[in-house]
Design a protein around this motif. Structure first.
Motif, mmCIF file in Angstrom:
data_model
loop_
_atom_site.group_PDB
_atom_site.id
_atom_site.type_symbol
_atom_site.label_atom_id
_atom_site.label_comp_id
_atom_site.label_asym_id
_atom_site.label_seq_id
_atom_site.Cartn_x
_atom_site.Cartn_y
_atom_site.Cartn_z
ATOM 1 N N VAL A 165 58.827 59.101 10.046
ATOM 2 C CA VAL A 165 59.922 58.179 9.754
ATOM 3 C C VAL A 165 59.321 56.941 9.093
ATOM 4 N N ALA A 186 70.075 65.882 3.292
ATOM 5 C CA ALA A 186 69.585 64.994 2.237
ATOM 6 C C ALA A 186 70.528 65.048 1.048
ATOM 7 N N LEU A 198 70.272 60.137 10.211
ATOM 8 C CA LEU A 198 69.035 60.586 9.587
ATOM 9 C C LEU A 198 68.710 62.045 9.867
ATOM 10 N N ILE A 217 64.364 58.894 -2.754
ATOM 11 C CA ILE A 217 64.612 59.813 -1.637
ATOM 12 C C ILE A 217 65.363 61.072 -2.104
ATOM 13 N N THR A 239 65.054 63.843 1.116
ATOM 14 C CA THR A 239 65.088 63.424 2.513
ATOM 15 C C THR A 239 66.240 62.439 2.698
ATOM 16 N N PRO A 240 66.866 62.407 3.885
ATOM 17 C CA PRO A 240 67.957 61.456 4.131
ATOM 18 C C PRO A 240 67.438 60.013 4.197
ATOM 19 N N HIS A 241 68.360 59.082 4.062
ATOM 20 C CA HIS A 241 68.006 57.675 4.249
ATOM 21 C C HIS A 241 69.230 56.946 4.775
ATOM 22 N N CYS A 242 69.013 55.711 5.216
ATOM 23 C CA CYS A 242 70.131 54.836 5.580
ATOM 24 C C CYS A 242 69.699 53.392 5.348
ATOM 25 N N MET A 301 60.382 62.901 5.407
ATOM 26 C CA MET A 301 61.336 62.596 6.462
ATOM 27 C C MET A 301 62.058 61.300 6.150
ATOM 28 N N PRO A 302 62.999 60.922 6.983
ATOM 29 C CA PRO A 302 63.932 59.860 6.624
ATOM 30 C C PRO A 302 63.311 58.506 6.300
#
Length: 269
Positions: free
Chosen positions: A75, A175, A170, A95, A100-103, A1-2
């Motif tokens: 998270v 992703a 997120l 990632i 998985t998404p990130h920011c 997960m993010p």
């Protein structure tokens, strides 16, 4: 997960924002939230940031902990300085591999404000002025034009936390797709390991001094030496790249030169 990567000067409010995010996610979702940072490792900041090797070891330990915690359900908030763009790029590659998404959350303060917040801490929690000044000088600000720094949320000290925007980035965004450098492929070329060893060795032999642009046969990009580097460090980078490339071999051995040049440029900045 993010994965949420915190970034900012020393004493810029990163930990407070990380805790705010944790509360928001726990209140609004059913996900577990993990905060990973220097505190969890018991880092003595003034000792670590005064010694480049100790700092590298701590960064490696933190990255390994992030990699262990990232999964399908939770998270992960990475609460550290994360002031080196090459390190943020490594996290981005991580990632991408995990899919998985990130920011990035950038706590933007002036050095004067951060210095004031530093001196207001208990003595045991303060950075020495020399270490604080050195970290501010070395800080490489994130840039949303870089894919590893995007999406980027810049937060000033009096701003409300943009939780909804961060959450959308997120959970409503796909992703980043895997690419040649992060996607595992079967080792289909019997010549791959031989070419990998030969090409990376040839690249090492062409290194020079800081400021040089070094042309490498078979590569469309050049090595940009922004600082001096000794052969021991180059050999270490070569070993790291070879270990990674063995796990993620390319179908086209002609790409190895470019991959290694890109890896060196990211690692040496």
């Amino acid at each position: 997960m993010p994965l949420i990567v915190m970034c900012g000067y020393p004493c810029s409010g990163k930990t407070q924002r990380a805790e705010e995010l944790k509360v928001c996610f726990e209140r609004n979702t059913d996900r577990k939230v993990h905060i990973i940072g220097d505190g969890a490792l018991g880092v003595e900041k003034n000792t670590v940031y005064a010694d480049s090797q100790k700092e590298k070891n701590v960064r490696a330990s933190l990255k390994a902990e992030v990699e262990r915690k990232v999964n399908r359900d939770d998270v992960v908030i990475f609460d550290s300085l994360n002031y080196i763009k090459g390190y943020r790029y490594e996290l981005f590659c991580l990632i991408k591999h995990v899919q998985t998404p990130h920011c990035l959350v950038y706590c933007l303060t002036s050095d004067e404000v951060s210095s004031t917040w530093n001196t207001s801490r208990d003595a045991a929690e303060q950075y020495t002025q020399d270490i604080f000044d050195a970290l501010v000088l070395r800080f490489e600000a994130p840039d949303s034009r870089n894919r590893w720094d995007s999406p980027l949320f810049t937060i000033l000290k009096d701003d409300a936390l943009p939780y909804e925007d961060i959450s959308d980035a997120l959970f409503k965004r796909k992703a980043p797709p895997p690419n040649q450098s992060t996607q595992s492929q079967p080792l289909s070329s019997a010549n791959f390991l031989h070419e990998l060893d030969k090409i990376t060795q040839d690249v090492l032999l062409k290194t020079s001094v800081a400021g040089d642009l070094i042309t490498v046969p078979g590569a469309t990009e050049k090595i940009e030496l922004t600082r001096s580097i000794n052969m021991a460090e180059l050999r270490k980078l070569r070993r790291q790249f070879i270990s990674y490339a063995k796990m993620h071999p390319t179908e086209n051995t002609g790409h190895i030169s470019n991959m290694f040049v890109q890896y060196l440029n990211k690692s040496l900045h």
